[in-house]
Design an enzyme around this catalytic site. Structure first.
Site, PDB file in Angstrom:
ATOM      1  N   CYS A  92       0.833  -1.199   0.000  1.00 55.03           N
ATOM      2  CA  CYS A  92       0.000   0.000   0.000  1.00 55.03           C
ATOM      3  C   CYS A  92       0.875   1.258   0.000  1.00 55.03           C
ATOM      4  O   CYS A  92       1.615   1.493  -0.940  1.00 55.03           O
ATOM      5  CB  CYS A  92      -1.003  -0.057   1.149  1.00 55.03           C
ATOM      6  N   HIS A 146      -3.812  -4.831  -0.200  1.00 54.31           N
ATOM      7  CA  HIS A 146      -3.423  -5.417   1.095  1.00 54.31           C
ATOM      8  C   HIS A 146      -3.509  -6.936   0.990  1.00 54.31           C
ATOM      9  O   HIS A 146      -4.595  -7.498   1.102  1.00 54.31           O
ATOM     10  CB  HIS A 146      -4.367  -4.921   2.199  1.00 54.31           C
ATOM     11  N   GLU A 160      -2.698  -9.091   3.124  1.00 58.87           N
ATOM     12  CA  GLU A 160      -3.140  -9.634   4.412  1.00 58.87           C
ATOM     13  C   GLU A 160      -4.654  -9.545   4.584  1.00 58.87           C
ATOM     14  O   GLU A 160      -5.206 -10.155   5.492  1.00 58.87           O
ATOM     15  CB  GLU A 160      -2.403  -8.923   5.560  1.00 58.87           C
TER      16      GLU A 160
END
Length: 193
Positions: free
Chosen positions: A77, A175, A177
């Site tokens: 990001c 992202h 994750e």
């Protein structure tokens, strides 16, 4: 394997740490130059505003450390955006790893863009087992226009680069994750590099 997440005060650090733990590894949070240099893999996260994040990197003298790293480095990001030459956000000079500039989305689209986008043209070992059209999760108001170091694209009002690579440096605007199975696969691929 020693995995270090750079801790400089502008990160979505816990969710990345948990995602790595789910893959069976532990990550260390650190802003210590020696520890970062000794890592097998380095993750450079970022959430927030470019100029203040860059200021925090400078205060910890990490702006001179990161571009010289030789092991695989993954910018996430804002981390990816700071690896570029320049960002329109706060008129910020970046680390200059990627030969790209970060632009603000035009007012013709809703910003920030929050949600799931499809990947286009994913190439490189980072996207092994990931297909064109797979979805990733993004939250951003700034983007990198299509460029030569692009290893995956996406579209929001216009086509843009959603992942970049130069030498041992990788950057993703999304992202991983928070990107479900696709993001997990991308993190797994990064840890295998």
């Amino acid at each position: 394997m020693k995995i270090v997440i750079i801790d400089y005060g502008a990160g979505n650090i816990q969710s990345i740490k948990f995602a790595i733990r789910r893959l069976g590894y532990e990550a260390v949070l650190s802003s210590d130059e020696k520890e970062i240099r000794k890592a097998d893999k380095v993750i450079f996260p970022g959430v927030g505003e470019a100029s203040s994040a860059m200021q925090m990197l400078r205060e910890k003298e990490l702006d001179t450390v990161i571009p010289l790293l030789k092991q695989p480095v993954l910018g996430i990001c804002l981390g990816m955006q700071l690896m570029c030459r320049h960002s329109e956000e706060g008129d910020t000079t970046g680390l200059g790893i990627f030969d790209a500039d970060v632009k603000r989305f035009p007012d013709s689209v809703k910003i920030p863009q929050i949600g799931w986008n499809q990947l286009t043209k994913p190439v490189s070992e980072l996207f092994e087992g990931v297909d064109q059209g797979d979805y990733v999760y993004l939250v951003h108001s700034y983007y990198v226009p299509e460029c030569t170091q692009e290893i995956a694209g996406s579209e929001y009002g216009k086509a843009f680069s959603v992942a970049l690579k130069k030498d041992n440096f990788y950057g993703v605007q999304f992202h991983p994750e928070k990107s479900s199975k696709t993001g997990e696969q991308i993190l797994k691929n990064f840890l295998k590099l």
